[in-house]
Design a protein around this motif. Structure first.
Motif, PDB file in Angstrom:
ATOM      1  N   UNK A   1      10.383   5.615  13.182  1.00 20.70           N
ATOM      2  CA  UNK A   1      11.156   5.346  11.975  1.00 20.70           C
ATOM      3  C   UNK A   1      10.392   4.307  11.167  1.00 20.70           C
ATOM      4  N   UNK A   2      10.063   4.656   9.924  1.00 19.56           N
ATOM      5  CA  UNK A   2       9.387   3.716   9.044  1.00 19.56           C
ATOM      6  C   UNK A   2       9.858   3.955   7.616  1.00 19.56           C
ATOM      7  N   UNK A   3       9.512   3.049   6.721  1.00 19.70           N
ATOM      8  CA  UNK A   3       9.796   3.254   5.298  1.00 19.70           C
ATOM      9  C   UNK A   3       8.469   3.216   4.558  1.00 19.70           C
ATOM     10  N   UNK A   4       8.416   3.937   3.444  1.00 14.89           N
ATOM     11  CA  UNK A   4       7.139   4.185   2.776  1.00 14.89           C
ATOM     12  C   UNK A   4       7.303   4.057   1.261  1.00 14.89           C
ATOM     13  N   UNK A   5       6.362   3.377   0.633  1.00 14.31           N
ATOM     14  CA  UNK A   5       6.337   3.287  -0.830  1.00 14.31           C
ATOM     15  C   UNK A   5       5.037   3.892  -1.332  1.00 14.31           C
ATOM     16  N   UNK A   6       5.151   4.679  -2.392  1.00  7.73           N
ATOM     17  CA  UNK A   6       3.973   5.300  -2.990  1.00  7.73           C
ATOM     18  C   UNK A   6       3.986   4.955  -4.474  1.00  7.73           C
ATOM     19  N   UNK A   7       3.106   4.050  -4.850  1.00  7.64           N
ATOM     20  CA  UNK A   7       3.108   3.528  -6.219  1.00  7.64           C
ATOM     21  C   UNK A   7       2.107   4.265  -7.090  1.00  7.64           C
ATOM     22  N   UNK A   8       2.442   5.487  -7.412  1.00  4.37           N
ATOM     23  CA  UNK A   8       1.613   6.276  -8.320  1.00  4.37           C
ATOM     24  C   UNK A   8       2.164   6.109  -9.744  1.00  4.37           C
ATOM     25  N   UNK A   9       2.011   7.109 -10.580  1.00  2.11           N
ATOM     26  CA  UNK A   9       2.560   7.034 -11.937  1.00  2.11           C
ATOM     27  C   UNK A   9       4.073   6.858 -11.871  1.00  2.11           C
ATOM     28  N   UNK A  10       4.702   7.628 -10.991  1.00  2.00           N
ATOM     29  CA  UNK A  10       6.135   7.477 -10.738  1.00  2.00           C
ATOM     30  C   UNK A  10       6.323   6.936  -9.329  1.00  2.00           C
ATOM     31  N   UNK A  11       6.778   5.695  -9.154  1.00  3.12           N
ATOM     32  CA  UNK A  11       6.954   5.122  -7.816  1.00  3.12           C
ATOM     33  C   UNK A  11       7.903   5.960  -6.970  1.00  3.12           C
ATOM     34  N   UNK A  12       7.607   6.059  -5.680  1.00  2.16           N
ATOM     35  CA  UNK A  12       8.425   6.834  -4.764  1.00  2.16           C
ATOM     36  C   UNK A  12       8.703   6.001  -3.522  1.00  2.16           C
ATOM     37  N   UNK A  13       9.953   6.030  -3.051  1.00  2.00           N
ATOM     38  CA  UNK A  13      10.351   5.242  -1.890  1.00  2.00           C
ATOM     39  C   UNK A  13      11.013   6.186  -0.891  1.00  2.00           C
ATOM     40  N   UNK A  14      10.555   6.123   0.360  1.00  2.00           N
ATOM     41  CA  UNK A  14      10.952   7.153   1.314  1.00  2.00           C
ATOM     42  C   UNK A  14      11.261   6.611   2.703  1.00  2.00           C
ATOM     43  N   UNK A  15      12.102   7.370   3.425  1.00  2.00           N
ATOM     44  CA  UNK A  15      12.326   7.149   4.846  1.00  2.00           C
ATOM     45  C   UNK A  15      11.379   8.066   5.609  1.00  2.00           C
ATOM     46  N   UNK A  16      10.634   7.481   6.516  1.00  2.00           N
ATOM     47  CA  UNK A  16       9.805   8.271   7.422  1.00  2.00           C
ATOM     48  C   UNK A  16      10.499   8.370   8.766  1.00  2.00           C
ATOM     49  N   UNK A  17      10.713   9.579   9.239  1.00  2.00           N
ATOM     50  CA  UNK A  17      11.410   9.775  10.510  1.00  2.00           C
ATOM     51  C   UNK A  17      10.868  11.042  11.147  1.00  2.00           C
ATOM     52  N   UNK A  18       9.979  10.862  12.104  1.00  2.00           N
ATOM     53  CA  UNK A  18       9.353  12.037  12.707  1.00  2.00           C
ATOM     54  C   UNK A  18       8.354  11.643  13.769  1.00  2.00           C
ATOM     55  N   UNK A  19       7.445  12.566  14.061  1.00  2.00           N
ATOM     56  CA  UNK A  19       6.496  12.383  15.159  1.00  2.00           C
ATOM     57  C   UNK A  19       5.062  12.193  14.684  1.00  2.00           C
ATOM     58  N   UNK A  20       4.842  12.224  13.362  1.00  2.91           N
ATOM     59  CA  UNK A  20       3.466  12.271  12.871  1.00  2.91           C
ATOM     60  C   UNK A  20       3.287  11.321  11.686  1.00  2.91           C
ATOM     61  N   UNK A  21       3.272  10.014  11.945  1.00  6.97           N
ATOM     62  CA  UNK A  21       3.057   9.026  10.893  1.00  6.97           C
ATOM     63  C   UNK A  21       1.708   9.277  10.220  1.00  6.97           C
ATOM     64  N   UNK A  22       1.633   9.190   8.873  1.00  3.59           N
ATOM     65  CA  UNK A  22       2.684   8.852   7.901  1.00  3.59           C
ATOM     66  C   UNK A  22       3.296  10.076   7.214  1.00  3.59           C
ATOM     67  N   UNK A  23       3.247  11.243   7.861  1.00  2.00           N
ATOM     68  CA  UNK A  23       3.787  12.467   7.264  1.00  2.00           C
ATOM     69  C   UNK A  23       5.304  12.352   7.094  1.00  2.00           C
ATOM     70  N   UNK A  24       5.781  12.666   5.890  1.00  2.00           N
ATOM     71  CA  UNK A  24       7.211  12.620   5.607  1.00  2.00           C
ATOM     72  C   UNK A  24       7.831  13.980   5.892  1.00  2.00           C
ATOM     73  N   UNK A  25       8.976  13.967   6.560  1.00  2.00           N
ATOM     74  CA  UNK A  25       9.657  15.201   6.928  1.00  2.00           C
ATOM     75  C   UNK A  25      11.119  15.138   6.502  1.00  2.00           C
ATOM     76  N   UNK A  26      11.692  16.300   6.218  1.00  2.00           N
ATOM     77  CA  UNK A  26      13.117  16.363   5.911  1.00  2.00           C
ATOM     78  C   UNK A  26      13.909  15.868   7.110  1.00  2.00           C
ATOM     79  N   UNK A  27      14.915  15.048   6.845  1.00  2.00           N
ATOM     80  CA  UNK A  27      15.783  14.539   7.909  1.00  2.00           C
ATOM     81  C   UNK A  27      16.851  15.579   8.228  1.00  2.00           C
ATOM     82  N   UNK A  28      17.074  15.819   9.501  1.00  2.00           N
ATOM     83  CA  UNK A  28      18.125  16.758   9.894  1.00  2.00           C
ATOM     84  C   UNK A  28      19.443  16.338   9.263  1.00  2.00           C
TER      85      UNK A  28
END
Length: 254
Positions: A23-50
């Motif tokens: 479980x981690x949290x992720x920020x991606x500061x591109x043109x449009x900032x994005x803030x995400x929950x990471x929950x899975x087996x393959x950091x830093x790949x983001x996956x849909x949460x059940x």
């Protein structure tokens, strides 16, 4: 005897399958900032949460030197959060919480979310109460902010002793671990980074008597530092174990 060993192996796999999720949290500061929950087996790949686990997570928050903002979940994907305002130059803490949640397994290896041993109708064989907390440090511009080196009040928390925006490959940095606002002494700290072996850690060490450990980054990319505290419960009629996990993520540039 062999059959017994096989069954024990299956039980071990079933018990550890829940804790295999990072479980981690992720920020991606591109043109449009994005803030995400990471929950899975393959950091830093983001996956849909059940869908039956979405309610476990509190809304993400951003802490600055001035205030704390609560973010709004996007309609899709369900791990993404939005902030409808521009952030000023400075450093920020993005934080997330996986609420304390009972997970109980019965004799048929079925898991029950949010239920202790005495709350399921079938025979319970194991229960753990999991509480996960995560932070991500990110910066906008070159303004220095001391907020990232201070605790935000998580039960188990990893605090960088200098701003991660200044981390460089080949130069060690230190983090401090607090548990219930006290230094967590002689505790295992692990770290990994994007592109490393799946499910493995590139760093393994222990905190000293001040709760501090030093990590040497040998490669740039997204990094995750993790610490875990497990406690066997004396009265296991309701649950067997409490598990607290904290992660800290940040980017190290070339």
């Amino acid at each position: 005897m062999n059959i017994k060993k096989v069954l024990i192996g299956f039980i071990f796999l079933a018990v550890t399958s829940l804790s295999a999720h990072e479980f981690w949290v992720d920020s991606q500061n591109n043109i449009t900032p994005s803030f995400n929950i990471g929950y899975g087996h393959d950091f830093p790949k983001l996956e849909k949460i059940a869908e039956d686990r979405v309610d476990i997570f509190e809304a993400l928050k951003i802490t600055s030197e001035k205030k704390t903002l609560e973010l709004k979940r996007s309609s899709s994907p369900n791990y993404n959060y939005e902030l409808n305002q521009k952030l000023e130059n400075g450093s920020y803490i993005l934080s997330g919480v996986y609420k304390p949640t009972y997970w109980t397994k019965d004799e048929n290896f079925k898991w029950f979310k949010g239920k202790a041993k005495d709350e399921i109708s079938t025979k319970a064989t194991y229960c753990e109460k999991a509480h996960l907390e995560a932070k991500n440090i990110f910066s906008i511009g070159n303004k220095h902010s001391d907020i990232v080196t201070k605790p935000i009040g998580h039960k188990l928390e990893i605090i960088p002793l200098s701003n991660p925006k200044d981390y460089k490959v080949g130069e060690p940095f230190k983090v401090k671990v607090l548990f219930k606002n006290r230094p967590l002494k002689v505790s295992v700290v692990k770290a990994t980074l994007e592109g490393y072996l799946k499910g493995k850690y590139a760093y393994y060490g222990r905190t000293d008597l001040r709760g501090v450990t030093e990590i040497l980054p040998l490669k740039a990319g997204k990094w995750l530092v993790k610490v875990e505290v497990e406690k066997e419960l004396k009265d296991n009629t309701k649950c067997d174990k409490e598990i607290n996990v904290a992660t800290l993520t940040f980017d190290i540039k070339e």
